[in-house]
Motif scaffolding. Structure first.
Motif, short mmCIF file in Angstrom:
data_model
loop_
_atom_site.label_atom_id
_atom_site.label_comp_id
_atom_site.label_asym_id
_atom_site.label_seq_id
_atom_site.Cartn_x
_atom_site.Cartn_y
_atom_site.Cartn_z
N PRO A 197 24.76 0.77 -43.07
CA PRO A 197 24.54 -0.55 -43.66
C PRO A 197 24.59 -0.50 -45.19
CG PRO A 197 22.47 0.35 -42.86
CD PRO A 197 23.54 1.32 -42.47
N SER A 198 24.93 -1.63 -45.80
CA SER A 198 24.95 -1.73 -47.25
C SER A 198 23.51 -1.71 -47.77
CB SER A 198 25.63 -3.03 -47.68
OG SER A 198 24.85 -4.13 -47.29
N ALA A 199 23.33 -1.65 -49.07
CA ALA A 199 21.99 -1.59 -49.66
C ALA A 199 21.18 -2.85 -49.32
CB ALA A 199 22.09 -1.42 -51.16
N ALA A 200 21.83 -4.02 -49.36
CA ALA A 200 21.13 -5.27 -49.06
C ALA A 200 20.68 -5.31 -47.60
CB ALA A 200 22.04 -6.46 -49.36
N LEU A 201 21.54 -4.86 -46.69
CA LEU A 201 21.19 -4.85 -45.26
C LEU A 201 20.20 -3.74 -44.96
CD1 LEU A 201 21.73 -6.18 -42.53
CD2 LEU A 201 23.64 -4.61 -42.23
N ALA A 202 20.28 -2.62 -45.68
CA ALA A 202 19.36 -1.50 -45.46
C ALA A 202 17.93 -1.90 -45.77
CB ALA A 202 19.79 -0.31 -46.31
N ARG A 210 18.53 -13.42 -48.01
CA ARG A 210 19.43 -14.19 -48.88
C ARG A 210 20.47 -13.26 -49.50
NH1 ARG A 210 15.86 -17.14 -51.52
NH2 ARG A 210 16.01 -18.87 -50.08
N ALA A 211 20.08 -12.00 -49.76
CA ALA A 211 21.03 -11.03 -50.30
C ALA A 211 22.11 -10.68 -49.26
CB ALA A 211 20.29 -9.77 -50.74
#
Length: 147
Positions: free
Chosen positions: A78-83, A125-126
């Motif tokens: 996952p990306s940083a926002a999803l992580a 929201r990110a």
């Protein structure tokens, strides 16, 4: 004399025509009277339950177990926002969606009026890029954050 014979025949035909009309008028009256009279019920017959024929399972091939699609089971990062929501460890796409729903339900982010809508907090929201999304958009928005 031929004319004399024809005349009585015409009179007989004229008399027969009114008789048919009278019969036609009386017939519906009888039907109406028949409808008003209560109908007698026939005695109830005993219903005998028939046994279903035994299924022959020996002839049918056993059902194959369904194998999961490899694309769904492949672990993705996952990306940083999803992580921030589901964790940084690589997970299959199905697990990511499951963890997202766990997070949404835990924090009460489903819209109270329309349960199909998800109200985003700061972390979501990110990921979503907007304040509110529908549950149908969820998978496509998550897919953008997986590699």
């Amino acid at each position: 004399m031929a004319t004399a014979k024809k005349a009585p025949a015409k009179k007989a035909a004229k008399k027969a025509a009114p008789a048919k009309k009278a019969a036609a008028k009386k017939a519906p009256a009888k039907k109406v009277a028949a409808k008003k009279a209560p109908a007698k019920k026939a005695p109830a017959k005993k219903v005998v339950a028939k046994k279903a024929p035994a299924k022959k399972a020996a002839k049918k091939a056993p059902a194959k177990k369904r194998t999961p699609n490899a694309a769904f089971m492949r672990a993705l990062t996952p990306s940083a926002a999803l992580a921030a929501v589901v964790g940084a460890s690589p997970l299959p796409r199905t697990e990511v969606v499951s963890k997202m729903w766990t997070y949404i339900k835990k924090h009460g982010l489903q819209d109270k009026v329309n349960k199909r809508n998800i109200n985003a907090d700061d972390k979501l929201r990110a990921v979503f890029g907007k304040a509110q999304v529908t549950m149908f958009e969820l998978a496509s928005l998550i897919g953008k954050h997986l590699k």
